[in-house]
Design a protein around this motif. Structure first.
Motif, PDB file in Angstrom:
ATOM      1  N   VAL A 158      50.715  -1.330 -32.162  1.00 59.50           N
ATOM      2  CA  VAL A 158      50.586  -0.542 -30.925  1.00 59.50           C
ATOM      3  C   VAL A 158      50.114   0.879 -31.204  1.00 59.50           C
ATOM      4  CG1 VAL A 158      52.416  -1.863 -29.821  1.00 59.50           C
ATOM      5  CG2 VAL A 158      52.976   0.321 -30.902  1.00 59.50           C
ATOM      6  N   SER A 159      50.134   1.311 -32.469  1.00 56.79           N
ATOM      7  CA  SER A 159      49.861   2.717 -32.789  1.00 56.79           C
ATOM      8  C   SER A 159      48.374   2.988 -32.995  1.00 56.79           C
ATOM      9  CB  SER A 159      50.626   3.117 -34.058  1.00 56.79           C
ATOM     10  OG  SER A 159      50.311   4.444 -34.430  1.00 56.79           O
ATOM     11  N   SER A 160      47.919   4.109 -32.451  1.00 66.68           N
ATOM     12  CA  SER A 160      46.544   4.556 -32.685  1.00 66.68           C
ATOM     13  C   SER A 160      46.505   5.972 -33.259  1.00 66.68           C
ATOM     14  CB  SER A 160      45.742   4.515 -31.376  1.00 66.68           C
ATOM     15  OG  SER A 160      46.327   5.383 -30.401  1.00 66.68           O
ATOM     16  N   TRP A 161      47.683   6.541 -33.549  1.00 64.80           N
ATOM     17  CA  TRP A 161      47.768   7.886 -34.154  1.00 64.80           C
ATOM     18  C   TRP A 161      48.925   7.854 -35.147  1.00 64.80           C
ATOM     19  CZ3 TRP A 161      49.787  12.894 -31.356  1.00 64.80           C
ATOM     20  CH2 TRP A 161      49.494  14.014 -32.146  1.00 64.80           C
ATOM     21  N   ASN A 162      48.592   7.840 -36.420  1.00 66.75           N
ATOM     22  CA  ASN A 162      49.600   7.653 -37.448  1.00 66.75           C
ATOM     23  C   ASN A 162      49.163   8.304 -38.751  1.00 66.75           C
ATOM     24  OD1 ASN A 162      47.753   5.478 -38.556  1.00 66.75           O
ATOM     25  ND2 ASN A 162      48.374   4.565 -36.608  1.00 66.75           N
ATOM     26  N   ASN A 163      50.075   8.383 -39.703  1.00 63.15           N
ATOM     27  CA  ASN A 163      49.748   9.041 -40.965  1.00 63.15           C
ATOM     28  C   ASN A 163      50.748   8.666 -42.061  1.00 63.15           C
ATOM     29  OD1 ASN A 163      51.361  11.285 -39.227  1.00 63.15           O
ATOM     30  ND2 ASN A 163      51.883  11.491 -41.380  1.00 63.15           N
ATOM     31  N   PRO A 164      50.337   8.879 -43.321  1.00 59.66           N
ATOM     32  CA  PRO A 164      51.295   8.706 -44.416  1.00 59.66           C
ATOM     33  C   PRO A 164      52.224   9.904 -44.470  1.00 59.66           C
ATOM     34  CG  PRO A 164      49.236   9.539 -45.283  1.00 59.66           C
ATOM     35  CD  PRO A 164      49.021   9.328 -43.812  1.00 59.66           C
ATOM     36  N   GLU A 165      53.393   9.724 -45.041  1.00 58.27           N
ATOM     37  CA  GLU A 165      54.281  10.854 -45.295  1.00 58.27           C
ATOM     38  C   GLU A 165      54.698  10.804 -46.767  1.00 58.27           C
ATOM     39  OE1 GLU A 165      57.463  11.362 -42.517  1.00 58.27           O
ATOM     40  OE2 GLU A 165      56.088  11.942 -40.918  1.00 58.27           O
ATOM     41  N   PRO A 166      54.020  11.585 -47.606  1.00 62.51           N
ATOM     42  CA  PRO A 166      54.340  11.593 -49.037  1.00 62.51           C
ATOM     43  C   PRO A 166      55.638  12.337 -49.296  1.00 62.51           C
ATOM     44  CG  PRO A 166      52.644  13.222 -48.556  1.00 62.51           C
ATOM     45  CD  PRO A 166      52.911  12.495 -47.277  1.00 62.51           C
ATOM     46  N   GLU A 167      56.572  11.660 -49.964  1.00 66.32           N
ATOM     47  CA  GLU A 167      57.894  12.250 -50.147  1.00 66.32           C
ATOM     48  C   GLU A 167      58.480  11.905 -51.512  1.00 66.32           C
ATOM     49  OE1 GLU A 167      60.568  11.613 -46.894  1.00 66.32           O
ATOM     50  OE2 GLU A 167      58.948  11.476 -45.418  1.00 66.32           O
ATOM     51  N   VAL A 168      59.454  12.709 -51.912  1.00 70.96           N
ATOM     52  CA  VAL A 168      60.331  12.346 -53.020  1.00 70.96           C
ATOM     53  C   VAL A 168      61.546  11.664 -52.407  1.00 70.96           C
ATOM     54  CG1 VAL A 168      61.873  13.236 -54.814  1.00 70.96           C
ATOM     55  CG2 VAL A 168      59.564  14.190 -54.550  1.00 70.96           C
ATOM     56  N   ALA A 169      62.006  10.597 -53.048  1.00 74.85           N
ATOM     57  CA  ALA A 169      63.206   9.899 -52.600  1.00 74.85           C
ATOM     58  C   ALA A 169      64.232   9.908 -53.725  1.00 74.85           C
ATOM     59  CB  ALA A 169      62.881   8.468 -52.184  1.00 74.85           C
ATOM     60  N   LEU A 170      65.472  10.216 -53.388  1.00 73.74           N
ATOM     61  CA  LEU A 170      66.545  10.299 -54.380  1.00 73.74           C
ATOM     62  C   LEU A 170      67.357   9.013 -54.429  1.00 73.74           C
ATOM     63  CD1 LEU A 170      67.954  13.881 -53.616  1.00 73.74           C
ATOM     64  CD2 LEU A 170      66.229  13.231 -55.322  1.00 73.74           C
ATOM     65  N   LEU A 171      67.751   8.615 -55.631  1.00 72.51           N
ATOM     66  CA  LEU A 171      68.680   7.503 -55.795  1.00 72.51           C
ATOM     67  C   LEU A 171      70.087   8.085 -55.864  1.00 72.51           C
ATOM     68  CD1 LEU A 171      69.161   4.463 -56.247  1.00 72.51           C
ATOM     69  CD2 LEU A 171      68.951   4.906 -58.709  1.00 72.51           C
ATOM     70  N   VAL A 172      70.959   7.642 -54.958  1.00 73.53           N
ATOM     71  CA  VAL A 172      72.296   8.204 -54.800  1.00 73.53           C
ATOM     72  C   VAL A 172      73.325   7.084 -54.926  1.00 73.53           C
ATOM     73  CG1 VAL A 172      73.803   9.565 -53.302  1.00 73.53           C
ATOM     74  CG2 VAL A 172      71.319   9.925 -53.222  1.00 73.53           C
ATOM     75  N   THR A 173      74.380   7.325 -55.686  1.00 81.86           N
ATOM     76  CA  THR A 173      75.403   6.302 -55.884  1.00 81.86           C
ATOM     77  C   THR A 173      76.374   6.253 -54.707  1.00 81.86           C
ATOM     78  OG1 THR A 173      77.047   7.707 -56.959  1.00 81.86           O
ATOM     79  CG2 THR A 173      75.294   6.802 -58.363  1.00 81.86           C
ATOM     80  N   SER A 174      77.311   5.309 -54.774  1.00 80.91           N
ATOM     81  CA  SER A 174      78.284   5.130 -53.698  1.00 80.91           C
ATOM     82  C   SER A 174      79.252   6.301 -53.578  1.00 80.91           C
ATOM     83  CB  SER A 174      79.070   3.835 -53.910  1.00 80.91           C
ATOM     84  OG  SER A 174      79.789   3.894 -55.129  1.00 80.91           O
ATOM     85  N   VAL A 175      79.342   7.148 -54.598  1.00 75.92           N
ATOM     86  CA  VAL A 175      80.209   8.330 -54.525  1.00 75.92           C
ATOM     87  C   VAL A 175      79.402   9.601 -54.274  1.00 75.92           C
ATOM     88  CG1 VAL A 175      82.025   7.331 -55.933  1.00 75.92           C
ATOM     89  CG2 VAL A 175      80.193   8.615 -57.049  1.00 75.92           C
ATOM     90  N   GLY A 176      78.132   9.453 -53.916  1.00 75.17           N
ATOM     91  CA  GLY A 176      77.312  10.594 -53.550  1.00 75.17           C
ATOM     92  C   GLY A 176      76.665  11.322 -54.708  1.00 75.17           C
ATOM     93  N   LYS A 177      76.653  10.722 -55.895  1.00 75.22           N
ATOM     94  CA  LYS A 177      76.034  11.355 -57.061  1.00 75.22           C
ATOM     95  C   LYS A 177      74.544  11.029 -57.104  1.00 75.22           C
ATOM     96  CE  LYS A 177      76.398  11.744 -62.103  1.00 75.22           C
ATOM     97  NZ  LYS A 177      77.092  11.247 -63.317  1.00 75.22           N
ATOM     98  N   ILE A 178      73.723  12.058 -57.267  1.00 73.47           N
ATOM     99  CA  ILE A 178      72.274  11.867 -57.371  1.00 73.47           C
ATOM    100  C   ILE A 178      71.947  11.564 -58.830  1.00 73.47           C
ATOM    101  CG2 ILE A 178      70.010  12.885 -56.924  1.00 73.47           C
ATOM    102  CD1 ILE A 178      71.490  14.955 -55.126  1.00 73.47           C
ATOM    103  N   ILE A 179      71.347  10.398 -59.096  1.00 76.05           N
ATOM    104  CA  ILE A 179      71.132   9.999 -60.491  1.00 76.05           C
ATOM    105  C   ILE A 179      69.672   9.774 -60.841  1.00 76.05           C
ATOM    106  CG2 ILE A 179      73.425   8.965 -60.674  1.00 76.05           C
ATOM    107  CD1 ILE A 179      71.994   6.212 -60.478  1.00 76.05           C
ATOM    108  N   GLY A 180      68.777   9.906 -59.883  1.00 73.45           N
ATOM    109  CA  GLY A 180      67.372   9.687 -60.199  1.00 73.45           C
ATOM    110  C   GLY A 180      66.506   9.898 -58.975  1.00 73.45           C
ATOM    111  N   ALA A 181      65.203   9.693 -59.158  1.00 67.96           N
ATOM    112  CA  ALA A 181      64.260   9.925 -58.069  1.00 67.96           C
ATOM    113  C   ALA A 181      63.037   9.034 -58.232  1.00 67.96           C
ATOM    114  CB  ALA A 181      63.846  11.390 -58.028  1.00 67.96           C
TER     115      ALA A 181
END
Length: 384
Positions: free
Chosen positions: A197-220
């Motif tokens: 249905v979309s005629s106006w769209n774009n990519p969104e380049p991002e960094v994504a973090l890997l987070v554990t069940s206790v909220g610890k960031i361990i990678g990206a």
């Protein structure tokens, strides 16, 4: 090839479809080769992430050489044309897929424009000038939730230009939403999907973090938070339709785990490149700097997971983008939108390069392999 697609150093964790196996295999890269490190008790990325020392485990795990990483990358881009060579998958499995929005000023202003345009890209250019003139301040200097930000909010309300996007951009609360379900993301070389249905769209380049069940960031890792500007612009209540569609969340090529030389501080200084190459000869190059994010990665993680919300299998969190393409395509004043067949590459030296081809969500391979299928296959293989 691998020198430009995966980081030259670091401890990498990912998943691959490997000939002869019903279930995804856990993989890493060593000395130019893809190595299968799947083992009982650590047969999912989730299990490894929840361990005491994920980076140490991946670095030392016994594995099987699956062949040159170059051949795997090439076959991944070719859609698995060679049935005898592995194909990379999204590097996460059972984690929830979350995203934060409006975390950069440039994208903040574009979201306001989308809202004011009501999804009509033809109105965007004139509105851009009007809104910038009305705001009349450098929002990049504002600390979200601060007293100064509150004063700017009051002034904007008085001038009639307040927006729900300004609320989450400079207000006290971050925008956190569910991008997709566990197991729904796609990886390096896969098609990414646009709702038809979309005629106006774009990519969104991002960094994504890997987070554990206790909220610890361990990678990206790198991510493409595919976005439908016209759908979200019509109403923020259509965010689910704008963001969560078949193959609309891309991650990869690998998770790079934090170790002595790679940390959250590396991410905060990352420079993110974007390149879109169309079959029509169109080329768009963009650039984002994580140093310009308005909320710290740690604060975004804290807004996602804590006493208020738990994720037993951990999560991956897209951090948002400052890149909102406005380069005309197809005529003056028409702005940017994807065409089918566009090749989108997102890159930064510390994480490598994530490349995908644009298609309609209805034409991308359907998502048929979920958490239940994975667990059944692992149980049959006596890996649980």
């Amino acid at each position: 090839m691998a020198d430009t697609i995966i980081p030259k150093t670091g401890i990498l964790l990912g998943r691959a479809r490997v000939p002869g196996f019903a279930h995804p295999r856990i993989v890493t890269v060593r000395d130019g080769a893809l190595v299968d490190i799947t083992a009982a008790g650590n047969a999912t990325v989730r299990d490894i992430a929840e361990g005491k020392d994920p980076a140490g485990y991946v670095a030392s795990a016994v594995g099987k050489n699956l062949g040159p990483i170059d051949a795997v990358l090439e076959n991944s881009m070719a859609g698995g044309a060679d049935a005898d060579v592995p194909v990379l998958l999204s590097p996460i499995d059972l984690q929830s897929i979350k995203a934060s929005g409006v975390t950069f000023v440039v994208s903040l202003l574009e979201r306001v424009i989308e809202e004011q345009a009501r999804g009509d890209k033809a109105r965007a250019e004139s509105l851009r000038g009007e809104i910038l003139e009305l705001i009349g301040t450098d929002l990049s200097e504002l600390v979200p939730g601060s007293e100064t930000a509150a004063k700017v909010k009051a002034a904007l309300i008085e001038r009639g230009v307040w927006s729900q996007y300004l609320e989450v951009g400079i207000g006290p609360d971050a925008e956190i939403f569910t991008k997709g379900q566990p197991m729904s993301s796609v990886g390096y070389g896969a098609d990414v999907g646009l709702h038809p249905v979309s005629s106006w769209n774009n990519p969104e380049p991002e960094v994504a973090l890997l987070v554990t069940s206790v909220g610890k960031i361990i990678g990206a890792t790198l991510g493409n938070d595919v976005n439908l500007r016209d759908v979200e612009g019509r109403s923020a209540l259509l965010l689910g339709k704008a963001k969560d569609n078949n193959a609309s969340a891309s991650l990869g090529p690998f998770i790079r785990l934090f170790d002595g030389e790679f940390s959250i501080e590396t991410i905060k200084q990352a420079e993110i490149g974007l390149r879109v190459e169309g079959e029509d000869g169109f080329v768009l190059d963009g650039h984002s700097s994580m140093s310009q994010i308005s909320r710290t990665p740690e604060s975004l993680v804290a807004a996602t997971i804590g006493a208020h919300h738990q994720y037993p299998d951990g999560l991956v969190l897209y951090l948002g983008t400052m890149f909102a393409p406005v380069q005309d395509r197809g005529g003056v004043g028409k702005g940017f939108t994807h065409k089918l067949g566009d090749v989108v590459s997102i890159s930064t030296p510390s994480l490598g390069k994530l490349t995908n081809r644009v298609n309609l969500s209805t034409l991308c391979p359907p998502w048929t392999y979920g958490a239940s299928h994975l667990l059944r296959d692992l149980a049959r293989a006596e890996l649980l």
